[in-house]
Design a protein around this motif. Sequence first.
Motif, PDB file in Angstrom:
ATOM      1  N   LEU A 168       0.843  -1.196   0.000  1.00 38.12           N
ATOM      2  CA  LEU A 168       0.000   0.000   0.000  1.00 38.12           C
ATOM      3  C   LEU A 168       0.876   1.243   0.000  1.00 38.12           C
TER       4      LEU A 168
ATOM      5  N   VAL B 127       1.081   9.011   3.782  1.00 38.49           N
ATOM      6  CA  VAL B 127       0.656   7.636   3.516  1.00 38.49           C
ATOM      7  C   VAL B 127       1.112   6.710   4.646  1.00 38.49           C
TER       8      VAL B 127
ATOM      9  N   THR C  82       1.514   7.484   7.752  1.00 39.07           N
ATOM     10  CA  THR C  82       0.614   7.691   8.885  1.00 39.07           C
ATOM     11  C   THR C  82      -0.699   6.973   8.659  1.00 39.07           C
ATOM     12  N   ALA C  83      -1.188   7.042   7.413  1.00 43.37           N
ATOM     13  CA  ALA C  83      -2.433   6.344   7.103  1.00 43.37           C
ATOM     14  C   ALA C  83      -2.273   4.854   7.386  1.00 43.37           C
TER      15      ALA C  83
ATOM     16  N   LEU D  95      -2.640   4.050  11.005  1.00 41.95           N
ATOM     17  CA  LEU D  95      -4.018   4.054  11.503  1.00 41.95           C
ATOM     18  C   LEU D  95      -4.782   2.866  10.937  1.00 41.95           C
ATOM     19  N   LEU D  96      -4.445   2.544   9.680  1.00 41.47           N
ATOM     20  CA  LEU D  96      -5.153   1.481   8.992  1.00 41.47           C
ATOM     21  C   LEU D  96      -4.854   0.118   9.629  1.00 41.47           C
TER      22      LEU D  96
ATOM     23  N   ALA E 103      -6.794  -0.617  12.774  1.00 35.66           N
ATOM     24  CA  ALA E 103      -8.224  -0.652  12.464  1.00 35.66           C
ATOM     25  C   ALA E 103      -8.589  -1.964  11.783  1.00 35.66           C
TER      26      ALA E 103
ATOM     27  N   VAL F  28      -8.381  -4.821  14.399  1.00 32.64           N
ATOM     28  CA  VAL F  28      -9.491  -4.887  15.351  1.00 32.64           C
ATOM     29  C   VAL F  28     -10.759  -5.378  14.659  1.00 32.64           C
TER      30      VAL F  28
ATOM     31  N   ALA G 183      -9.401   5.787   8.188  1.00 33.98           N
ATOM     32  CA  ALA G 183      -7.998   5.518   7.876  1.00 33.98           C
ATOM     33  C   ALA G 183      -7.818   5.395   6.365  1.00 33.98           C
TER      34      ALA G 183
ATOM     35  N   TYR H  24      -5.533   7.601   3.668  1.00 34.47           N
ATOM     36  CA  TYR H  24      -4.657   6.972   2.683  1.00 34.47           C
ATOM     37  C   TYR H  24      -4.962   7.521   1.291  1.00 34.47           C
TER      38      TYR H  24
END
Lengths: 313, 377
Positions: free
Chosen positions: A80, A95, A97-98, A101-102, A105, A108, B346, B350
């Motif tokens: 990614l 990206v 940082t995304a 977070l991704l 997420a 979970v 999120a 992206y």
Amino acid sequence: MLLLIQYTLIFASVLILVALGGCFSEHSGVINIGLEGIMVIGALGGALTMRYLTAGMPAFVVILLVVLASVISGMIFSLLLGVAAIKFNADQTLVGTALNLLGPAIAVVLVRAVNTAESVDNVSSTVVYGQAKKAFLVNMGSFEFNWFMLIALLILIASYIVLYKTRFGLRLCACGEHPQAADSVGINVYKMRYAGVLISGALGGLGGLVYITAGVSEWKFENGVAGFGFLALAVMIFGQWRPINIGLTALLFGMFRALSNVYMGFDALVALKLPSTIYNMLPYIISLIVLVFVSKKSRAPKAEGVPYDKGLR
Amino acid sequence: MSTEQKKEGSLLKKCIRNNGFQTIIGSLLCIIIGLFIGYIVLLVINPQGAGKAITAILKNFLYYPSAAAAKKYFGTTLVKASALLMCSLSVLFAWKVGLFNIGAAGQYVIGAGACLYCGLKFGMPWYGCLFAAMIAAALVGAISGALKAYFNVNEVISCIMLNWIGLYVVNMLLSNVKEQTTPYTRPLSSVNKSALLPNIGLDKLFSKNEFVTIGLLLAVVAAIAIWILLEKTKFGYELKATGLNKNAAKYCGMREKTNIILTMMIAGGLAGLGAGIFYLTGIEQWMVQQTSVPAMGFNGIAAAFLGGSNPIGAIFSSYFIQHITSGGTYVDKTMYCSQISDLISAFIIYLCGFVFFFKVRLNRYLDKRDEKKGGAK
């Protein structure tokens, strides 16, 4: 004391793996801030594999399967970043940082879905893998040897050889220093950068797996990996992007991290009567201080973070 | 082609060439693709309830059939969105100066700690607490700024370290003012009413939702103030120049080091205020055993970039992000979990990384088309 060494070694292994991952990616010219997210996804792949493995398999097969699962999930996830940063010239910090977070997420949502599917009342984000984990451990007296310690050491040596002694490694470094120059002698910069990111994904994913199996036998994915990806980046910077220095730094940082687990065993430390929170903060404080001293004369790859533009000279 | 048609055509062309317009299109695309991916994830987990779940997320407070209840929960969403807006302002302000303030999350935590401690321990009135939150968070921001300016420490890494340090410090600090039997801080409404933000009648607009306070107005005012500061003042110009090229700014006689530190201070202060206008409404108590930094600051990153890093855009994007985050709590819990909204936001961050590429491609396409037209003539 033995416990301290044991924990130091295992946390250092995590840091070595992840920091080396970052090192490969940055040498190719891509900043990988997303290591934290990659670790979570790698951990997820490994944990789910351990959970579904049938009992009674030989230890070697278990290790192989679990390691493969986390390496592959880490690599897929790192793509990614690779695609966005290399093909689409996206901002690498954004990206990355995304990805951070991704990762948690996805983990979970997936783990909860798996748990809820099993029983409706189970809404936790915890994966239990106590049985399969035993395959990684060898008891030597009171010292619990973990195969990952050896794997980390081997990868450290291999990284040194690959980066400095092989054609691939030298070319990789060229792409991070001056991609236009590398291109002019026929190196495919895009390919090299993909390779760098994929290696970081593999090592990051493996690091995540080692982290969640260090000491505990279940993992609550809501917690992610508690900033370990970033600690690894600090280790990488302190190690000046060189494998051997990274290894030594990782040992130091690993020790501080281990202290929070085992400080109760030291009379001198207990006598200080510091709240346990202090020990939890210690690795972060130390890395902040360390960064102050080394960042000024940083030897970061020159072209890192800059999307490759063929037209530039 | 008649003249009228020509005019219309050029208006559309002007629109599509406009940078702001392109940003809005890009953001909308991010939202649509993000929601679509969320929907696919839901489908994969359980195909039966996916459609219902994604509508629940989008409907949020409209989930309640009674208008009064819906209004009340609309108010709650707005309260959370106002805190999120402050965090996103914090991120975008630093971004305009070329800094990535991932520390908004930690600065938010410090702000929460400072305002709750002042309110609960010292019995300070709300403006005092708010001020304390702002100053404490600004100082933490200043640490990252100073490390960046004087020691060249990457602000992303120092911010993350400070996030964790801040979390542990605040947990330790607020343990002094927690309830005896629970890990939560004592409620402001029973200990010190004066620390609660005044409602000035806003609560009546939202079916007596007592959490709706002047915080909402403060956040919007802050957004406008940041826009003015960045676009209309000399100081804002200097900051942006520093962000674009530190050395050029220095050459022009700007104090680039001071500017970096000031930027991080302002960014920190904004995030701290965000925590203040959230926790001083009494809507939530701090849990002193938290093991992860609250998501507010990280969602602020999503909101900042979705809003095209424009303060006015951030008002709308913050609301949207909060809307789907709150909406996530209404999905069918027997199949899904509320974190599906985090997954969607999120993904939206992206996708925001692609907006720049999208703009470049769009402009190149438009150029090519114009060229062809020119050639045909």
